[in-house]
Design a protein around this motif. Sequence first.
Motif, mmCIF file in Angstrom:
data_model
loop_
_atom_site.group_PDB
_atom_site.id
_atom_site.type_symbol
_atom_site.label_atom_id
_atom_site.label_comp_id
_atom_site.label_asym_id
_atom_site.label_seq_id
_atom_site.Cartn_x
_atom_site.Cartn_y
_atom_site.Cartn_z
ATOM 1 N N GLN A 197 0.880 -1.176 0.000
ATOM 2 C CA GLN A 197 0.000 0.000 0.000
ATOM 3 C C GLN A 197 0.916 1.224 0.000
ATOM 4 O O GLN A 197 1.729 1.379 0.924
ATOM 5 C CB GLN A 197 -0.882 -0.039 1.258
ATOM 6 N N VAL A 198 0.833 2.083 -1.023
ATOM 7 C CA VAL A 198 1.754 3.223 -1.094
ATOM 8 C C VAL A 198 1.110 4.500 -0.548
ATOM 9 O O VAL A 198 1.635 5.123 0.373
ATOM 10 C CB VAL A 198 2.288 3.425 -2.532
ATOM 11 N N VAL A 224 8.374 7.119 -0.152
ATOM 12 C CA VAL A 224 7.065 7.329 0.481
ATOM 13 C C VAL A 224 5.925 7.371 -0.547
ATOM 14 O O VAL A 224 4.763 7.172 -0.208
ATOM 15 C CB VAL A 224 7.085 8.612 1.357
ATOM 16 N N GLY A 225 6.279 7.678 -1.811
ATOM 17 C CA GLY A 225 5.232 7.741 -2.838
ATOM 18 C C GLY A 225 5.092 9.098 -3.503
ATOM 19 O O GLY A 225 4.068 9.395 -4.118
ATOM 20 N N LYS A 226 6.150 9.910 -3.467
ATOM 21 C CA LYS A 226 6.075 11.247 -4.064
ATOM 22 C C LYS A 226 5.975 11.162 -5.586
ATOM 23 O O LYS A 226 5.183 11.868 -6.209
ATOM 24 C CB LYS A 226 7.308 12.089 -3.653
ATOM 25 N N SER A 227 6.805 10.293 -6.189
ATOM 26 C CA SER A 227 6.742 10.146 -7.652
ATOM 27 C C SER A 227 5.414 9.517 -8.065
ATOM 28 O O SER A 227 4.827 9.906 -9.086
ATOM 29 C CB SER A 227 7.901 9.283 -8.161
ATOM 30 N N VAL A 228 4.938 8.581 -7.267
ATOM 31 C CA VAL A 228 3.639 7.958 -7.545
ATOM 32 C C VAL A 228 2.548 9.038 -7.533
ATOM 33 O O VAL A 228 1.683 9.072 -8.415
ATOM 34 C CB VAL A 228 3.354 6.835 -6.508
ATOM 35 N N LEU A 271 2.993 20.269 1.268
ATOM 36 C CA LEU A 271 2.337 19.002 1.595
ATOM 37 C C LEU A 271 3.439 18.096 2.113
ATOM 38 O O LEU A 271 4.542 18.093 1.554
ATOM 39 C CB LEU A 271 1.736 18.368 0.335
ATOM 40 N N MET A 272 3.164 17.339 3.173
ATOM 41 C CA MET A 272 4.168 16.364 3.600
ATOM 42 C C MET A 272 3.549 14.989 3.746
ATOM 43 O O MET A 272 2.474 14.832 4.334
ATOM 44 C CB MET A 272 4.845 16.774 4.909
ATOM 45 N N LEU A 273 4.259 14.011 3.171
ATOM 46 C CA LEU A 273 3.812 12.620 3.235
ATOM 47 C C LEU A 273 4.681 11.855 4.214
ATOM 48 O O LEU A 273 5.885 12.076 4.299
ATOM 49 C CB LEU A 273 3.968 11.955 1.854
ATOM 50 N N ASN A 274 4.052 10.948 4.946
ATOM 51 C CA ASN A 274 4.812 9.982 5.742
ATOM 52 C C ASN A 274 3.987 8.716 5.876
ATOM 53 O O ASN A 274 2.790 8.785 6.155
ATOM 54 C CB ASN A 274 5.141 10.548 7.131
ATOM 55 N N GLU A 275 4.621 7.588 5.634
ATOM 56 C CA GLU A 275 3.974 6.283 5.732
ATOM 57 C C GLU A 275 2.629 6.253 5.016
ATOM 58 O O GLU A 275 1.620 5.798 5.555
ATOM 59 C CB GLU A 275 3.839 5.890 7.202
ATOM 60 N N GLY A 276 2.631 6.750 3.789
ATOM 61 C CA GLY A 276 1.443 6.655 2.948
ATOM 62 C C GLY A 276 0.384 7.708 3.195
ATOM 63 O O GLY A 276 -0.556 7.842 2.412
ATOM 64 N N ARG A 277 0.528 8.460 4.271
ATOM 65 C CA ARG A 277 -0.503 9.449 4.625
ATOM 66 C C ARG A 277 -0.010 10.870 4.376
ATOM 67 O O ARG A 277 1.194 11.137 4.493
ATOM 68 C CB ARG A 277 -0.833 9.348 6.122
ATOM 69 N N LEU A 278 -0.967 11.747 4.118
ATOM 70 C CA LEU A 278 -0.642 13.177 4.055
ATOM 71 C C LEU A 278 -0.694 13.697 5.486
ATOM 72 O O LEU A 278 -1.764 13.753 6.095
ATOM 73 C CB LEU A 278 -1.681 13.893 3.181
#
Length: 279
Positions: A35-36, A58-62, A250-257
């Motif tokens: 799960q990304v 973390v999924g930034k490119s995704v 925006l900051m992502l960590n462990e799939g969450r915003l």
Amino acid sequence: MTDVLHLTSQGATALADEGPVLSFDNVSVGFGELQVLEDISFAVGPGETRVVLGPAGVGKSVLLKLANGLLRPDKGSITLFGEEISHIREEALFALRTRTGMVFQEGALFDSLSVRDNVAYQLIQELVPDEEIDARVREALRFVELEQTFDMFPSSLSGGMKRRVAIARALIHNPDLLLYDSPTGGLDPVTSTTIIELIVKKRDVSRTPSLMVTHRLQDAFTMCTHRFDARAGRMTPLPKGETDPNTTFLMLNEGRLIFDGSIDELVACPDPFVQEFLE
Ligand SMILES: Nc1ncnc2c1ncn2[C@@H]1O[C@H](COP(=O)(O)OP(=O)(O)OP(=O)(O)O)[C@@H](O)[C@H]1O
Ligand SMILES: [Mg+2]
């Protein structure tokens, strides 16, 4: 000389009353067991620059690939230029995607093509006449201050120059949304600043809405605390204490915003991960 880059982005202005240029609503995506991104919601409004921060993998490119439909979400909805793109047909998506400009991570130039043909790539697909292509490529290269590289090949350019060519390629068709994936990744601090200066120049000259991923906190701060001074032809600091109101994070960590807000809110954010990231 016609202004082939249309330096005042009419597309962005026309969208001013029409809501966000891009929005994610409760978007989730994964690959097999992995799960990304989970339940991500945010928007990019007209004239806004949103900087995406987060650790490697973390999924930034995704997230950027979801934004222009190169990937489709498992759940939730993505709206680009007012159209829901999660389930639309590939041809309809293609038309919307041509209104975006993407600077891929590492630049991703074609080594076998000249700078001219790399920058012209989309115009060549659209069968634009050669003379017009040459003029538009020269204008785009002038914007990134690399006119002299027109006939060169990527192998003879430095890392920073390649990144500038990739930016010229993304700007060539005057996009209504710019997507920058780690444009300073792998570059030294001085070269990184020259890239950020270009991004700030584009932001302040045409107000094209943008979503930019970066690993470098310094990029984020520079973008907030500087503007492009057209008369001086360079980036200059804003008066002390002022920040660009249209550049937010925006900051992502462990799939969450885990964060969505201004630089001041980011600095004051009590989330332990945000604080650790800032240190
Ligand atoms: N097409 C794909 N198929 C399978 N897994 C993928 C695919 N694209 C990305 N992933 C996985 O999704 C996760 C997020 O990848 P992504 O490239 O978005 O990270 P990132 O935040 O951009 O990292 P970096 O900071 O290193 O660029 C990684 O675990 C990656 O392996
Ligand atoms: Mg990435």
